[in-house]
Design an enzyme around this catalytic site. Structure first.
Site, PDB file in Angstrom:
ATOM      1  N   GLU A 132     -33.408  49.839   4.729  1.00 23.40           N
ATOM      2  CA  GLU A 132     -33.897  48.563   4.192  1.00 23.40           C
ATOM      3  C   GLU A 132     -35.024  48.005   5.064  1.00 23.40           C
ATOM      4  O   GLU A 132     -34.980  46.871   5.535  1.00 23.40           O
ATOM      5  CB  GLU A 132     -32.720  47.591   4.029  1.00 23.40           C
ATOM      6  CG  GLU A 132     -31.659  48.202   3.116  1.00 23.40           C
ATOM      7  CD  GLU A 132     -30.410  47.341   2.881  1.00 23.40           C
ATOM      8  OE1 GLU A 132     -30.302  46.272   3.492  1.00 23.40           O
ATOM      9  OE2 GLU A 132     -29.561  47.765   2.076  1.00 23.40           O
ATOM     10  N   GLU A 192     -27.157  54.151  -1.551  1.00 23.50           N
ATOM     11  CA  GLU A 192     -26.215  53.168  -1.008  1.00 23.50           C
ATOM     12  C   GLU A 192     -25.936  52.104  -2.042  1.00 23.50           C
ATOM     13  O   GLU A 192     -26.839  51.414  -2.516  1.00 23.50           O
ATOM     14  CB  GLU A 192     -26.776  52.533   0.272  1.00 23.50           C
ATOM     15  CG  GLU A 192     -25.709  51.736   1.006  1.00 23.50           C
ATOM     16  CD  GLU A 192     -26.238  51.042   2.263  1.00 23.50           C
ATOM     17  OE1 GLU A 192     -26.924  51.697   3.083  1.00 23.50           O
ATOM     18  OE2 GLU A 192     -25.952  49.844   2.403  1.00 23.50           O
TER      19      GLU A 192
END
Ligand SMILES: *[C@@H]1O[C@H](CO)[C@@H](O)[C@H](O)[C@H]1NC(C)=O
Ligand SMILES: *[C@@H]1O[C@H](CO)[C@@H](O)[C@H](O)[C@H]1NC(C)=O
Ligand SMILES: *[C@@H]1O[C@H](CO)[C@@H](O)[C@H](O)[C@H]1NC(C)=O
Ligand SMILES: *[C@@H]1O[C@H](CO)[C@@H](O)[C@H](O)[C@H]1NC(C)=O
Length: 507
Positions: free
Chosen positions: A217, A320
Site C-alpha cells: 500500500e 490481500e
C-alpha cells in the site's frame, strides 16, 4: 459456430422424469461457455502475524492448507485447501548498531513486529554476521507446512524495509505518514534484502518464490511512525520505479531471472490504476504481475484495472482482502464482484487468524489464544474447495454467480449466492456442447451467511434437460459440481471425448 451436434443424443439419455424434482425457478442465470477469464492459480493467505503466533500448529496448517477434515474444538472442519502463501520479510530487529537502534511507535502491536533477517548495514553477504537466518522461525515453519500440504505458489512481500534503511529508523513509517521513509542511499539495499531472502529460501528452505513484492500500500498516507500499529512505508511513484528496477537487477544477479516482480500492492482498485499509470514504461516492463488489495470493497473500477492488466499482458491478483464482517456476507459479496469485474487469477485472504471479526478463525495473535471458527470460514470454503488451480474461469452470467471449468475432469463448478428473499435459482447450461447428463445428480454444498448451514452437503439436485435449480434461503451460498460438461475449445481442434469427431467444430 457453437457445437450442438450431441445435444439431442445426450438428452436421449435422460433418466425417468420421476427422479427429477419439480420446482419453479425465480431467477435464471445462463452460464456462458465462451468467456475465458483466466486460468485459476489458487486461493491463498498471507502468513505474517498469525503464522508468527501459531506457526507450530500442524492442525491449523491442516485446516488452512489441506482439503482433509480436521477436528477443531470438537467440530469436524473441512480443510480450506489454500494453495498460495505470502511470506512476509520482516523489518524489525532489536540489535543496537553502532549506537543506533530501531525506533518503535508507541502504538505498535508486538505481534505485528516481524523480525528482519538483515540486522545491520555492515555486510550484504548472507553468510556474514550481518544476517541472522534463525529469526522468524514460526512463520517459516508454517510456510513449510503449507508446502507439505500442497501449497505450490509462494510470494515474498515486504511491509517496510528493515528499520535501519528508514529515514527515522522507524519501520511503521515516516513521521507524517505520507512521506517516503526509505533512505535514498538504501533504495538498492531494499532490493538486495528481498533478493537475498529469495535466493536463500530457494537454497535452504526448499521454497521457490514465484514473485517478490517490495511495497505494501505504498501510496497510502497512513504509514505513520508516531501512531502506527504495524510495519508500513510510503513510497512515491518515482521511488517505486527505482526500487523495481533495482529489484529486477538484484534478482537477476542471483540467478533468479524467472522470479516475477509483483507491484504495487495498493489498498484500492483505483489507487492501483493510478500507480500503474504513473510508474513509467521501464518499471511496468519489469513488473511481471499486478497485485491489488480489495479494501475498496464494493467500490472502485475493477473493470478498468482488468483492462489495464490484460492490455499490458500482465496477470492480476487480489493479493490481500480482509474485513471485520465475520458473517461472511461481505466476503462473498466482494469475491463475487472480483470474479465478475476484476478477473483475478488468484485471491488471497489477509489474516487467517485474527480478532474483531477479521480472522477466518477468531484468535488473538498477541496472547496466542484461539476462539471459534468464523462463519466466514465456511463461506470462503464454498469457493476454495471447489474452484481449484488450473480451472478456467467462465462468465457465470449474473452478478451472483461464478463458474469454473475443469477440462480434464469435464466438471463445471458453480458458486452462487442469494441476497434476495428465499427463492429458487435456476442454472441454464444450454451454452455448453454437452450440458451434463439429464437426470444425473448435481452434488451441492451450502453455507448460510451469519448463522445456519456450515458447508453442509446434499445429493438432492438433478440435471433436467439443460438446466438444474436449487432452493436458496436468503443469504445462502451454494456450490454445485456438474459432471460430464463439455466445453469446446474452438481454437484447439478438440475431439468429443465420447468418441465422436466434431467436424463442424473446425469450420
Ligand atoms: C560506526 O561508528 C563510528 C563512529 O561514529 C564510525 O567511525 C564508523 O564508520 C561507523 N561504522 C559503520 C560501519 O557505520
Ligand atoms: C519522490 O521521492 C523522491 C525521493 O524521496 C523525491 O526526490 C521526489 O521528489 C519525490 N517525488 C514526488 C513527486 O514527491
Ligand atoms: C487474550 O485473548 C482472549 C481471547 O481472545 C481475550 O479474552 C483476552 O482479553 C486476551 N488477553 C489479553 C491480555 O490480551
Ligand atoms: C453424495 O454422493 C457422493 C457420490 O456417491 C458421495 O460420495 C457423497 O458422500 C454423497 N453425499 C451425501 C451428502 O450424501
Amino acid at each position: 459456430m457453437k457445437q450442438t451436434l450431441n445435444r439431442e443424443w445426450l438428452l436421449g439419455l435422460a433418466l425417468s422424469a420421476a427422479t427429477v424434482p419439480t420446482g419453479s425457478a425465480d431467477l435464471t442465470t445462463t452460464i456462458s461457455s465462451a468467456a475465458n477469464w483466466g486460468t485459476w492459480e489458487g486461493f491463498g493467505v498471507s502468513l505474517a502475524w498469525w503464522a508468527k503466533a501459531f506457526g507450530t500448529r500442524s492442525d491449523l496448517a491442516d485446516i488452512f492448507f489441506s482439503t482433509e477434515w480436521t477436528t477443531y474444538n470438537g467440530q469436524s472442519i473441512p480443510g480450506m485447501g489454500l494453495t498460495i502463501a505470502r511470506y512476509n520479510a520482516g523489518a524489525c530487529s532489536w540489535k543496537t548498531v553502532n549506537g543506533s537502534a530501531m525506533v518503535v511507535s508507541p502504538d505498535m502491536i508486538a505481534s505485528r513486529q516481524m523480525e528482519s533477517y538483515w540486522v545491520d548495514w555492515f555486510n550484504s553477504s548472507p553468510s556474514s554476521s550481518s544476517w541472522s537466518w534463525s529469526v522468524d522461525e514460526n512463520q517459516r515453519n508454517m510456510l513449510s507446512m503449507a508446502k507439505a500440504r500442497g501449497a505450490n505458489i509462494f510470494e515474498l512481500f515486504s511491509n517496510s524495509p528493515p528499520w535501519w534503511m528508514c529515514l527515522n529508523h522507524n519501520p511503521s513509517g515516516s513521521d507524517d505518514g505520507s512521506s517516503d521513509n526509505l533512505q535514498s542511499w538504501n533504495y538498492d539495499q531494499h532490493a538486495v534484502y528481498l533478493a537475498t531472502i529469495a535466493e536463500y529460501a530457494a537454497n535452504n528452505w526448499g521454497v521457490s518464490f514465484q514473485s517478490v513484492e517490495a511495497f505494501n500500500e505504498p501510496s497510502s498516507d497512513w504509514w505513520n511512525g508516531k501512531t502506527g500499529t504495524q510495519e508500513g512505508c510510503h513510497f512515491n511513484f518515482s521511488t517505486q520505479a527505482t526500487v523495481i528496477g533495482d529489484l529486477r537487477t538484484e534478482l537477476n544477479n542471483r540467478g533468479l531471472s524467472s522470479t516475477l516482480i509483483s507491484a504495487s500492492d495498493e489498498n484500492t482498485y483505483d489507487l492501483a490504476i493510478s500507480t500503474w499509470n504513473n510508474l513509467g514504461n521501464t518499471a511496468t516492463s519489469n513488473v511481471g504481475r499486478i497485485n491489488v488489495h480489495g479494501y475498496q470493497y464494493s467500490g472502485g473500477r475493477r473493470d478498468t484495472l482488468y483492462s489495464l492488466a490484460s492490455g499490458a499482458g500482465k496477470r492480476l491478483w487480489n493479493s490481500e482482502y480482509g474485513e471485520s464482517d465475520a458473517t461472511g456476507e461481505s466476503l462473498v459479496t466482494n469475491l463475487l464482484l472480483d470474479f465478475r469485474w476484476l478477473h483475478p487469477t488468484a485471491w488471497v485472504y489477509w489474516q487467517a487468524i485474527d480478532g474483531s471479526g477479521w480472522g477466518l478463525i477468531d484468535g488473538d495473535n498477541d496472547n496466542v489464544s484461539l476462539g471459534a471458527i468464523s462463519q466466514k470460514y465456511f463461506a470462503l470454503s464454498q469457493f476454495t474447495r471447489h474452484i481449484r488451480p488450473g480451472m478456467r474461469i467462465l462468465d457465470g452470467g449474473s452478478d451472483y454467480t461464478v463458474a469454473a471449468y475443469d477440462s480434464t475432469a469435464q466438471k463445471l463448478v458453480i458458486v452462487a449466492a442469494n441476497w434476495g428473499a428465499a427463492q429458487y435459482l435456476n442454472f441454464e447450461l444450454s451454452d455448453f456442447s454437452s450440458p451434463g447428463v439429464s437426470g444425473a445428480v448435481v452434488p451441492r454444498w451450502i453455507t448460510q451467511v451469519g448463522t445456519g448451514d456450515q458447508y453442509s452437503s446434499h445429493n438432492d439436485t438433478y440435471i433436467s434437460g439443460t438446466k438444474f435449480w436449487s432452493y436458496f434461503p436468503t443469504g445462502a451460498v451454494q456450490t454445485f459440481e456438474v459432471s460430464k460438461v463439455v466445453l469446446l475449445l474452438w481454437t484447439e481442434d478438440r475431439y468429443d471425448p465420447s468418441g465422436f469427431r466434431l467436424d463442424s467444430d473446425k469450420g
